[in-house]
Write a protein that holds these residues in place. Sequence first.
Motif, PDB file in Angstrom:
ATOM      1  N   ALA A   8      35.309  31.798  43.874  1.00 51.53           N
ATOM      2  CA  ALA A   8      36.767  31.246  43.643  1.00 51.53           C
ATOM      3  C   ALA A   8      37.771  32.481  43.592  1.00 51.53           C
ATOM      4  O   ALA A   8      38.703  32.294  44.048  1.00 51.53           O
ATOM      5  CB  ALA A   8      36.577  30.408  42.434  1.00 51.53           C
ATOM      6  N   ILE A   9      37.021  33.239  43.120  1.00 52.77           N
ATOM      7  CA  ILE A   9      37.956  34.580  43.261  1.00 52.77           C
ATOM      8  C   ILE A   9      36.886  35.544  43.898  1.00 52.77           C
ATOM      9  O   ILE A   9      35.656  35.798  43.749  1.00 52.77           O
ATOM     10  CB  ILE A   9      37.985  35.538  41.856  1.00 52.77           C
ATOM     11  CG1 ILE A   9      38.541  34.419  40.735  1.00 52.77           C
ATOM     12  CG2 ILE A   9      38.837  36.720  41.916  1.00 52.77           C
ATOM     13  CD1 ILE A   9      38.408  34.986  39.310  1.00 52.77           C
ATOM     14  N   GLN A  49      33.425  33.404  33.294  1.00 51.93           N
ATOM     15  CA  GLN A  49      32.661  34.924  33.420  1.00 51.93           C
ATOM     16  C   GLN A  49      34.026  35.753  33.875  1.00 51.93           C
ATOM     17  O   GLN A  49      33.743  36.875  33.474  1.00 51.93           O
ATOM     18  CB  GLN A  49      32.005  34.991  34.408  1.00 51.93           C
ATOM     19  CG  GLN A  49      30.405  34.011  34.388  1.00 51.93           C
ATOM     20  CD  GLN A  49      29.502  34.589  33.434  1.00 51.93           C
ATOM     21  OE1 GLN A  49      29.930  34.948  32.217  1.00 51.93           O
ATOM     22  NE2 GLN A  49      28.553  35.023  33.716  1.00 51.93           N
ATOM     23  N   CYS A  50      35.023  35.448  34.413  1.00 51.69           N
ATOM     24  CA  CYS A  50      36.088  36.331  34.973  1.00 51.69           C
ATOM     25  C   CYS A  50      36.884  36.536  33.590  1.00 51.69           C
ATOM     26  O   CYS A  50      37.228  37.887  33.597  1.00 51.69           O
ATOM     27  CB  CYS A  50      36.837  35.839  35.953  1.00 51.69           C
ATOM     28  SG  CYS A  50      37.666  34.292  35.571  1.00 51.69           S
ATOM     29  N   MET A  51      37.120  35.632  32.733  1.00 51.05           N
ATOM     30  CA  MET A  51      37.623  35.951  31.549  1.00 51.05           C
ATOM     31  C   MET A  51      36.913  36.924  30.475  1.00 51.05           C
ATOM     32  O   MET A  51      37.466  37.472  29.884  1.00 51.05           O
ATOM     33  CB  MET A  51      38.121  34.399  30.896  1.00 51.05           C
ATOM     34  CG  MET A  51      38.589  33.680  31.697  1.00 51.05           C
ATOM     35  SD  MET A  51      38.580  31.758  30.891  1.00 51.05           S
ATOM     36  CE  MET A  51      38.846  30.836  32.436  1.00 51.05           C
ATOM     37  N   THR A  77      38.888  45.463  39.733  1.00 50.20           N
ATOM     38  CA  THR A  77      38.428  44.119  40.396  1.00 50.20           C
ATOM     39  C   THR A  77      37.211  43.501  39.993  1.00 50.20           C
ATOM     40  O   THR A  77      36.515  43.024  40.583  1.00 50.20           O
ATOM     41  CB  THR A  77      38.000  44.833  42.087  1.00 50.20           C
ATOM     42  OG1 THR A  77      36.859  45.625  42.075  1.00 50.20           O
ATOM     43  CG2 THR A  77      39.276  45.267  42.708  1.00 50.20           C
ATOM     44  N   ALA A  78      37.172  43.806  38.537  1.00 49.13           N
ATOM     45  CA  ALA A  78      35.915  43.216  37.999  1.00 49.13           C
ATOM     46  C   ALA A  78      35.828  41.703  38.040  1.00 49.13           C
ATOM     47  O   ALA A  78      34.595  41.141  38.040  1.00 49.13           O
ATOM     48  CB  ALA A  78      35.768  43.537  36.561  1.00 49.13           C
ATOM     49  N   CYS A  79      37.025  40.882  37.862  1.00 52.87           N
ATOM     50  CA  CYS A  79      36.653  39.586  37.981  1.00 52.87           C
ATOM     51  C   CYS A  79      36.184  38.941  39.364  1.00 52.87           C
ATOM     52  O   CYS A  79      35.351  38.062  39.124  1.00 52.87           O
ATOM     53  CB  CYS A  79      38.250  38.761  37.715  1.00 52.87           C
ATOM     54  SG  CYS A  79      39.497  39.539  38.702  1.00 52.87           S
ATOM     55  N   GLY A  80      36.559  39.430  40.281  1.00 50.64           N
ATOM     56  CA  GLY A  80      36.108  39.027  41.674  1.00 50.64           C
ATOM     57  C   GLY A  80      34.465  39.224  41.655  1.00 50.64           C
ATOM     58  O   GLY A  80      33.727  38.546  42.280  1.00 50.64           O
ATOM     59  N   ALA A 117      41.610  35.442  43.992  1.00 50.04           N
ATOM     60  CA  ALA A 117      41.518  34.129  43.898  1.00 50.04           C
ATOM     61  C   ALA A 117      42.117  33.389  45.377  1.00 50.04           C
ATOM     62  O   ALA A 117      42.804  34.078  45.891  1.00 50.04           O
ATOM     63  CB  ALA A 117      42.240  33.586  42.729  1.00 50.04           C
ATOM     64  N   LEU A 118      41.237  32.442  45.586  1.00 50.30           N
ATOM     65  CA  LEU A 118      41.492  31.819  47.013  1.00 50.30           C
ATOM     66  C   LEU A 118      42.717  30.989  46.907  1.00 50.30           C
ATOM     67  O   LEU A 118      43.239  30.808  45.546  1.00 50.30           O
ATOM     68  CB  LEU A 118      40.416  30.946  47.402  1.00 50.30           C
ATOM     69  CG  LEU A 118      39.133  31.541  47.431  1.00 50.30           C
ATOM     70  CD1 LEU A 118      37.995  30.540  47.679  1.00 50.30           C
ATOM     71  CD2 LEU A 118      39.128  32.615  48.550  1.00 50.30           C
ATOM     72  N   ALA A 119      43.391  30.172  47.932  1.00 54.60           N
ATOM     73  CA  ALA A 119      44.395  29.448  48.003  1.00 54.60           C
ATOM     74  C   ALA A 119      44.126  28.380  47.204  1.00 54.60           C
ATOM     75  O   ALA A 119      42.928  27.758  46.839  1.00 54.60           O
ATOM     76  CB  ALA A 119      44.702  29.054  49.431  1.00 54.60           C
TER      77      ALA A 119
END
Lengths: 332, 581, 342
Positions: free
Chosen positions: B393-394, B342-344, B383-386, B327-329
């Motif tokens: 954003a991720i 989608q990440c969830m 690393t699926a979420c990114g 996730a970015l800053a």
Amino acid sequence: MSEDNEKKLDRRKFIARAGKAAISLAAAGTVAYLVYDSKGPGPSTGVEEIVTLPDFTVSPQAGQTISIVKGPDRVKTVDKAIGLLGGIERFVKPGETVAIKPNVAFASPPMLGATANPELVAEVVRLCYSRGGAKKVYVTDNPINDPASCFRLSGIGKAASEANAEVVMPKDNLFKHTTLSGGRLIKDWPIFYEPFKNIDKLIGIAPVKDHHRSGASMSMKNWYGLLGGRRNIFHQDINTIIAELAMMVRPTLVILDGTTVMMTNGPTGGSASDLKRANTLIASCDMVAADSYGCSLLGLAVADLPYLAKAEKAGAGTTNYETLKPKFATVS
Amino acid sequence: MKIVQTRRTSQIFFFTLFVWFCIVSTVGEKFWQIRGWPINWFLQLDPLVAIGTILTTKTLYRALLWALVTVCLTIILGRFFCSWVCPFGSLHHFVGYLGSREKTTAQKIQLNKYRKAQCIKYIILVFFLAMAAFPSIAVTLQTGLLDPIPLITRSFNLVLLPIVDRTVNVASAMGRFYERAWLILAIFFTAVFLNLLIPRFYCRFICPLGALFGILGRFAIWRIGKNKSECINCKLCEKYCEGGCEPSGNIRISECVLCFNCRDDCKDEIISYQTQISSPGEITDPDISRRAFVLSLASGILAVPAVRLGNKLGANWYHKAIRPPGALAEEEFLSRCLKCGQCMRVCPTNVIQPGGIDGGLENLWTPVLNNRIGSSGCQLNCTACGQVCPTSAIRPITLSEKLGTGEFAEVGPIRLGTAFVDRNRCLPWAMDKPCIVCQENCPLSPKAIYTEEIFNTVREGTLTVKKATEKKIETVEETLVLGRFSTGDYYCTSEGGEGLKIAANTKNLIELTPDKKNGKIPAEGSIIEVKVRLQRPLIDIEKCIGCGVCEHECPVSGKKAIRVSAEGETRNADSRLLLKS
Amino acid sequence: MASAGRRAKVLESAISICLLALLFVTGVGIFIKQYNSDMSRFGIGTVTTVQPLQELQVISEEKPDLSSFVPAEFESLSETEVYQPVTLYEKINGKAPLYIEAGFEELSTKRFVDKNDESLWMELFVYDMGNVRNAFSVYSIQRRADADILSLFHTSFGYRTSNALYFVHSNYYVELVGSSESDELFKALIEVAQKIRSDLPVDDKTRIAELGFFPTENLVLESIKLYLANAFGFEGLTDTFTAKYNIEGETVTAFLSKRSEPKDAKMVVENYYNFLIDNGGVVKQAVNKVFEGKVMDFYGTTEIVFAVGQFVAGVHEAENQQAAEKAADILTNKLNNVMSNE
């Protein structure tokens, strides 16, 4: 209107619309092309503009780098001390703007010696105006406690204003990120930058104080006030950060006030009994030399303060102040 | 073949495709798992996503370029997306149809008339885009709250699918849980059931994407209109008008969703899809007053500093918002996150959860890790979420970047936060009960949790010897609990002697383990103490990456005795705990 | 007019067909796209929802290839895992300190399964202990009491249990653990052992001289252990060998430890004596002795400690004082022999 005319009008309208549609398409395509980003953001993007502080030093003159004046009256000792270095005229030229950075770290009264002495600050402001011919003098710091209270209670705000200096308080938009080249700690860190961006000369004024974490707080530690953000994280490596501050800030002149010295319970003090009169004031173009002499007022040796050696190694000055042939004087 | 029939086929096709993408968003290689399915395609086709992120970041991230296709087609054809592609639109279309089936033709015509309130969606659009557009004030991407594609993606993936899948377990072996799903569900069903009031209620009054299409389609080459002025004004064309765009009079092009029902229903074939404008004339511009426009623009601009009054991006930052790896800053994150979920959805351990408003309004439905939910914190090798985040954003990180190996060895691993032991709740710290579950489960190597060994005398563990041999000690007291000291964690010490491990006990007999016998036999009447060997967990904050496995496994199951908090996360320099040396 | 209407209908159908074709192409495109997957992007390969935590292992390539030791009818059941001192506890947990204190350098381990019978599998543990003494130490301390000695080795550093083989080979301590007590599997284990002994490079300094300093008479076979540090709980006793003797029906533990200088040996004896006295030992009169040293009663057992030249030697925790003294005498004689030969 004949049917023919109507058709013509329709046709014209259609062409106009089609033209606009074509322009819209072209615009959409162009925008998409211009902003297209095939890589995506890196681990830390959006870094604000990185700035560096200008170098405010004046050309060195042998034997006129550091002066040490004994005496109880700061107004007199500071006049003398600056005089011995060639006078304020050497440092401030007519029409220049000057920033003075006193230590205003705490909202504590002048008598406790936790902050720079207001009379001393006012005198330096006056010197800049009257003899240096400065166009404008700013007095600024980014204190630990609430800035307005600090400037008010330390007496510095009032003293500076009365001497016609403009007091600049920290605001969010006055900070910019900086990275010290060769530095390890000051990396993309917010510093109190704007007040120093367009000035010509910079003078630091700091009292000699005991400091719990670093041993002593003097003219180099004074620049801690330029750091923004959660700067207390640097207390984990206080010696390096002080040395890096000495690399980052290149002042015209520093004035280290040992008229009264906070011997214990620093850096806040809190009792007059923490103070001792040493009746010494140092003016120096070399912060490391000033602090190397200043620590003797606290009964410390250069070796007791590792940041001095670090700063010397980084080229910020010399710990061996004797080699600079300091000018000594006493005024009563 | 009628065009309306084709439209229905298209709607069914895209709706099915959308549902299919929701189903396959499970990490795996079976054909019904993620493989190469373009699960983000609808989000990528959505120009509101593209324009929103262009405004906030000045970039168009990779596959969001698909939106250009939609934009171009809309400029040429009009608002086709709403009636041909949009899965949310199709759902509304269908429910609206069901809701008005019983009604008379007159009632239907009445239902589908144009309403002034249809301008609300433009106000919403301007408001959200204003929030995203002025970097000198601060920007945030909130379009995803009402943008239909993120909304339906979130609703299907985080609410409907987990409910349905509970019975079949196709999308996941175990039930999926999502915090605050009730709010997503409530909004989704409200939007769906409003169709019973007015068909396509959401599309007509609320949908900011529809509003955007309305604006984009104003120069469309082809548009619906009357091809001649002879019209008996039967208004049948409005019987099934999906957009509420008044095809019977001066058609409102910005409201027309190209359902083609009017053309189908016109007995005299007066209505067609044509290049010339409707013979009675048409209204291309959205019905929004200058005042409403300025007001929504201004409130959008000011809304950003307003939602940030909580100082959640400053000193009062929300330490419970543990973001997924990559996730970015925070500020950049908020300018990209669509809250699409989608990440969830993809997270194999179910640890990524929709956030609440405790971390500020902007935190709502953004991904936040809750280590108490799911199968085991953030899995070390995943690393699926990114990979599925449509806007980065991720970031799509590699495993070596996540773990800080290979070329990332110097940078070190990505830390999500730091685990803190709550010494007031931890069994060995607070209750003198042996437990090293967190240490054992720490997946790092070397472990970030280490222990300090200590021997403490247990309560009522000071006993008087009645009789003792080398292996057995009989006590005067008959108060011991049978077997309590037989776990291998208890030791018996006599005065001046070394602690000997207890093998078993009855109420007045302590049996020592035979392997060691260099202690001396305690004398009759002397005092012995039963001590418990504790290994108290400590955190090495230079090693901990905040994966949360320890928190997940901690047997103190309510408020965990070891909890990850976002301090130390690598994405925000300001939340770090240590200077990097 | 009618023809215009018909033309419109034809056009409508044509457009419809085109659009349906477009949908079809889209569907096909998506179907093709889903084949184009790179699961490594997700970092978890074929793993679906729930998966036990994967431990992080460094796979090192220059290490001995464990597969080469295994008979042809066996195939890999797991990847080679390599553990360093910092990670060793991940594999063997609480036993790790035993190895680490003994100079452990690296463990390579891998499982193999019989191609024809998947109930037959074995796990190889090859501990690189740095040198043979370290290897012998961990081997000897862990040696199971009911072990059968492995006669197939010339050295005596190996034994078997019903399903496993344990042996020292040069600087390696090797454990071969079978999944069952089947003879077939055991034969395979023996094969692996032989292969390891013939293929794994041997360090020159494989001889442990002290093993020859114990008198062989009455020695309980395979009872010699090496404590690298802290023998009998006394810090000063490093590099200490113990051996069991069967004397007059009593089992007696004798020990010896070589120092570089006789005076060092004397000092250790003195310190150990003081250690025992401090911890409750009582000086006893020797009954009938050849050795020159101290005899103590230590909570009902007999402790003897003495020095012979460079050697610290003695008897530990003997139940019977006479047997203890006899053992001490035998050991003294042997050590005197050794001294005169050197």
